[in-house]
Write a protein that holds these residues in place. Structure first.
Motif, PDB file in Angstrom:
ATOM      1  N   SER A   1       1.008  -0.871  -0.044  1.00 50.25           N
ATOM      2  CA  SER A   1       0.103   0.289  -0.076  1.00 50.25           C
ATOM      3  C   SER A   1       0.750   1.461  -0.171  1.00 50.25           C
ATOM      4  CB  SER A   1      -1.401   0.094   1.388  1.00 50.25           C
ATOM      5  OG  SER A   1      -0.288   0.036   2.228  1.00 50.25           O
ATOM      6  N   PHE A   2       2.181   1.228   0.633  1.00 50.94           N
ATOM      7  CA  PHE A   2       2.945   2.421   1.484  1.00 50.94           C
ATOM      8  C   PHE A   2       3.421   2.333  -0.630  1.00 50.94           C
ATOM      9  CE2 PHE A   2       4.278   3.090   5.968  1.00 50.94           C
ATOM     10  CZ  PHE A   2       3.051   2.367   5.815  1.00 50.94           C
ATOM     11  N   ALA A   3       4.403   1.534  -1.192  1.00 54.69           N
ATOM     12  CA  ALA A   3       4.437   1.404  -2.532  1.00 54.69           C
ATOM     13  C   ALA A   3       3.343   2.397  -3.803  1.00 54.69           C
ATOM     14  CB  ALA A   3       5.396   0.270  -3.177  1.00 54.69           C
ATOM     15  N   ALA A   4       2.156   1.683  -3.312  1.00 55.20           N
ATOM     16  CA  ALA A   4       1.129   2.472  -4.658  1.00 55.20           C
ATOM     17  C   ALA A   4       1.199   3.862  -4.568  1.00 55.20           C
ATOM     18  CB  ALA A   4      -0.031   1.417  -4.250  1.00 55.20           C
ATOM     19  N   ALA A   5       1.495   3.868  -2.694  1.00 54.61           N
ATOM     20  CA  ALA A   5       0.356   5.505  -2.313  1.00 54.61           C
ATOM     21  C   ALA A   5       1.974   6.477  -3.265  1.00 54.61           C
ATOM     22  CB  ALA A   5       0.826   6.256  -1.415  1.00 54.61           C
ATOM     23  N   TRP A   6       3.179   6.047  -3.443  1.00 52.99           N
ATOM     24  CA  TRP A   6       3.869   6.612  -4.385  1.00 52.99           C
ATOM     25  C   TRP A   6       4.327   6.446  -4.732  1.00 52.99           C
ATOM     26  CZ3 TRP A   6       7.662   4.109  -7.511  1.00 52.99           C
ATOM     27  CH2 TRP A   6       9.061   4.904  -7.529  1.00 52.99           C
ATOM     28  N   LEU A   7       3.643   5.295  -5.857  1.00 50.52           N
ATOM     29  CA  LEU A   7       3.854   5.450  -7.126  1.00 50.52           C
ATOM     30  C   LEU A   7       2.619   5.914  -7.685  1.00 50.52           C
ATOM     31  CD1 LEU A   7       4.622   4.299 -10.652  1.00 50.52           C
ATOM     32  CD2 LEU A   7       2.858   2.038  -9.399  1.00 50.52           C
ATOM     33  N   PHE A   8       1.575   5.767  -7.374  1.00 51.27           N
ATOM     34  CA  PHE A   8       0.554   6.678  -7.562  1.00 51.27           C
ATOM     35  C   PHE A   8       0.538   8.514  -7.419  1.00 51.27           C
ATOM     36  CE2 PHE A   8      -3.845   9.547  -7.202  1.00 51.27           C
ATOM     37  CZ  PHE A   8      -4.848   8.693  -7.835  1.00 51.27           C
ATOM     38  N   ASN A   9       1.415   9.355  -6.277  1.00 54.84           N
ATOM     39  CA  ASN A   9       2.265  10.440  -6.491  1.00 54.84           C
ATOM     40  C   ASN A   9       2.382  10.750  -7.635  1.00 54.84           C
ATOM     41  OD1 ASN A   9       4.582  11.718  -5.106  1.00 54.84           O
ATOM     42  ND2 ASN A   9       3.080  13.259  -4.331  1.00 54.84           N
ATOM     43  N   ARG A  10       3.786   9.687  -7.568  1.00 51.41           N
ATOM     44  CA  ARG A  10       4.407   9.746  -9.301  1.00 51.41           C
ATOM     45  C   ARG A  10       3.445   9.823 -10.610  1.00 51.41           C
ATOM     46  NH1 ARG A  10      10.404   8.783  -8.425  1.00 51.41           N
ATOM     47  NH2 ARG A  10      10.481  10.253 -10.819  1.00 51.41           N
ATOM     48  N   LEU A  11       2.983   9.597 -10.512  1.00 44.75           N
ATOM     49  CA  LEU A  11       1.883   9.391 -11.778  1.00 44.75           C
ATOM     50  C   LEU A  11       0.573  10.631 -11.747  1.00 44.75           C
ATOM     51  CD1 LEU A  11       0.844   5.610 -12.545  1.00 44.75           C
ATOM     52  CD2 LEU A  11       3.394   7.045 -13.209  1.00 44.75           C
ATOM     53  N   THR A  12       0.684  10.902 -10.387  1.00 45.28           N
ATOM     54  CA  THR A  12      -0.212  11.853 -10.024  1.00 45.28           C
ATOM     55  C   THR A  12       0.208  13.049  -9.811  1.00 45.28           C
ATOM     56  OG1 THR A  12      -1.234  11.402  -8.592  1.00 45.28           O
ATOM     57  CG2 THR A  12      -1.700  10.719 -10.521  1.00 45.28           C
ATOM     58  N   GLY A  13       1.270  13.322  -9.105  1.00 47.00           N
ATOM     59  CA  GLY A  13       1.524  14.034  -8.019  1.00 47.00           C
ATOM     60  C   GLY A  13       0.861  14.943  -7.105  1.00 47.00           C
ATOM     61  N   VAL A  14      -0.616  13.776  -7.091  1.00 49.98           N
ATOM     62  CA  VAL A  14      -1.270  13.884  -5.248  1.00 49.98           C
ATOM     63  C   VAL A  14      -0.605  13.056  -4.210  1.00 49.98           C
ATOM     64  CG1 VAL A  14      -3.290  12.006  -3.893  1.00 49.98           C
ATOM     65  CG2 VAL A  14      -3.328  13.404  -6.499  1.00 49.98           C
ATOM     66  N   PRO A  15      -0.755  13.938  -3.290  1.00 46.18           N
ATOM     67  CA  PRO A  15       0.549  13.904  -2.038  1.00 46.18           C
ATOM     68  C   PRO A  15      -0.234  12.312  -0.837  1.00 46.18           C
ATOM     69  CG  PRO A  15      -1.134  16.149  -1.265  1.00 46.18           C
ATOM     70  CD  PRO A  15      -1.372  15.446  -2.820  1.00 46.18           C
ATOM     71  N   TYR A  16       0.443  12.192  -0.533  1.00 47.54           N
ATOM     72  CA  TYR A  16       0.226  10.984   0.530  1.00 47.54           C
ATOM     73  C   TYR A  16       0.829  10.742   1.660  1.00 47.54           C
ATOM     74  CZ  TYR A  16       4.838   9.073  -1.506  1.00 47.54           C
ATOM     75  OH  TYR A  16       6.452   8.844  -0.850  1.00 47.54           O
ATOM     76  N   VAL A  17       0.276  10.149   2.668  1.00 50.49           N
ATOM     77  CA  VAL A  17       0.748   9.641   4.089  1.00 50.49           C
ATOM     78  C   VAL A  17       0.511   8.698   4.403  1.00 50.49           C
ATOM     79  CG1 VAL A  17      -0.199  10.225   6.593  1.00 50.49           C
ATOM     80  CG2 VAL A  17      -0.509  12.105   4.965  1.00 50.49           C
ATOM     81  N   VAL A  18       2.051   8.265   5.193  1.00 48.01           N
ATOM     82  CA  VAL A  18       1.797   6.514   5.449  1.00 48.01           C
ATOM     83  C   VAL A  18       1.226   6.263   6.954  1.00 48.01           C
ATOM     84  CG1 VAL A  18       3.086   5.974   3.534  1.00 48.01           C
ATOM     85  CG2 VAL A  18       3.926   6.508   5.199  1.00 48.01           C
TER      86      VAL A  18
END
Length: 469
Positions: free
Chosen positions: A151-168
């Motif tokens: 789930s952490f890696a998915a948040a990172w990848l989603f951020n790289r593709l969209t720029g949406v910030p994430y929290v783990v």
């Protein structure tokens, strides 16, 4: 003149593999988080595990818990490659059935070189699902909880593709073995590279206690200023406080009932519990007392028999759980699983609650907050120095040997039993009142405010209430 259009609520993508009807220990934090956020004005979408994994691999669910999820929450269930769990040859893919060795090597290569976790395929699928939803209506922030840490890696990848910030949200630790107080992997392992990568881009990292936050801050100092402690807590909607319930007036005319509620695992000091209980029952106060084990034996279907044996229990001819030896019966009773919606009645049925926990200084355990809310005497069976001590130190009915020495733990059990017989309504109310500071809604407030800030939105009032400052 038309009134101005109300701003849309902020949208959050919550990556939580274990979500109701899962019964994994971390599911309660996930359920409470999603419910809290939607109540505070968020538009919440959860990506969770496929139901086939919960039913066919883990082998148990809690449908009653699923009914407590706020209906405004959208739950998506991306696919998971169940390669490592699939034992039925008839369900193998054509490629795996024809070339099983090559399929195995390719799978292992992915674990060694791409992402070191069996749930990575779910993480990829969650990103794909999130992207499709994002194109229709933008997400403002992503929150990912681990484990699993795909789930952490998915948040990172989603951020790289969209720029949406994430929290783990580290409801568990990725690279620290909590039960051995040492690294979970050898230095240089792929997991460390991924963790550093994730924390470098994360807008926030949440931990369940200060000891875990400090360990990660020391290891990843560049992310330390974005770290936050949000302890576990108890769910007021599922476990009402016991402060006004009074005491059992018949307690002095019946045997005492000790109770453990939770999932029993091999990481807990089960043998020490059984030995200490046997020793405690030698005291006249506990001679006819019972120790009731409520919950599941392990997280998976396998291993149940081993845990029963460690408790001195076995299966009878009719499948019932019985003592291994009739003359060795020390009053331990396995009562089976309990739905989260029924835990309050379990606490009321037992006079003393047994806090059994594995690990050391980094372990808090979410169950202890419920125990305190029940307003019962609590006896500890765990190694000294556990992080839960920081929470329990002010609880007025805590009996702690600060050791796993059998004699010392047995003495604590006897003292807790005496306290249960002498318990007054005022003492119970005071104990329950202490727990009021640890409701999940109060503890999650800090995370909610941090997410609003990260999303770049001004927090709005919900249901006519004033927004928190």
């Amino acid at each position: 003149m038309k009134p101005p259009r109300a701003a849309r609520p902020p949208r959050i993508l919550y990556l939580s593999f274990y979500f109701p009807p899962s019964r994994a220990s971390g599911v309660y934090r996930a359920r409470a988080t999603a419910n809290h956020l939607v109540a505070k004005g968020w538009d919440v979408t959860v990506c969770a595990s496929p139901l086939s994994f919960l039913h066919d691999v883990i082998g148990s669910v809690d449908e009653e818990l699923a009914r407590t999820v706020d209906p405004r929450i959208r739950v998506e269930r991306p696919a998971l490659n169940q390669f490592v769990w699939e034992k039925d040859l008839r369900k193998y893919s054509r490629f795996r059935a024809r070339l099983p060795l090559l399929a195995h090597k390719l799978y292992q290569f992915g674990q060694r070189r791409v992402f070191p976790e069996h749930y990575w395929s779910w993480g990829r699928a969650a990103v794909a699902r999130g992207l499709r939803l994002h194109t229709k209506q933008r997400f403002d922030v992503v929150l990912a909880t681990g484990n699993p840490f795909a789930s952490f890696a998915a948040a990172w990848l989603f951020n790289r593709l969209t720029g949406v910030p994430y929290v783990v949200d580290y409801r568990d630790s990725w690279t620290l073995d909590l039960f051995k107080d040492e690294l979970a992997f050898p230095e240089g392992h792929l997991a460390f590279g991924w963790e550093k990568r994730v924390l470098r881009r994360a807008s926030g990292a949440v931990f369940v206690n200060e000891a875990l936050r400090k360990w990660h801050a020391d290891r990843y100092p560049e992310a330390a200023d974005r770290m936050l402690v949000v302890p576990n807590g108890w769910d007021a909607d599922l476990t009402p406080p016991a402060g006004e319930l009074g005491v059992d007036k018949e307690i002095n005319s019946r045997p005492l009932r000790f109770g453990y509620l939770g999932t029993l695992t091999n990481s807990q000091p089960v043998e020490e519990l059984a030995a200490s209980w046997a020793r405690a029952r030698m005291h006249p106060e506990l001679a006819d007392a019972e120790l009731n084990i409520h919950g599941h034996l392990g997280f998976f279907q396998t291993g149940r028999r081993e845990l029963m044996q460690r408790l001195g229990l076995g299966l009878g001819a009719d499948g019932a759980v019985v003592p291994l030896e009739e003359d060795g019966d020390i009053g331990i009773r396995y009562r089976g699983p309990v739905s989260k919606t029924e835990v309050a009645s379990v606490y009321e049925q037992n006079d003393v609650l047994v806090f059994l926990a594995g690990g050391g200084r980094y372990v808090t355990s979410g169950k202890i907050f419920e125990y305190m809310a029940a307003g019962r005497p609590i006896v500890s069976v765990h190694a000294p120095g556990i992080a839960a001590k920081d929470v329990l130190d002010g609880y007025p009915l805590w009996f702690n040997a600060d050791s796993l020495d059998v004699e010392a733990v047995a003495n604590s059990m006897v003292e807790a039993g005496k306290a249960a017989r002498d318990l007054t309504p005022e003492q119970r109310a005071a104990a329950s009142d202490y727990a009021q500071a640890y409701t999940r809604d109060k503890l999650l407030e800090a995370l909610d405010q941090r997410l609003w800030a990260i999303a770049g939105r001004e927090r709005v009032a919900v249901d006519g209430s004033e927004p928190a400052r």
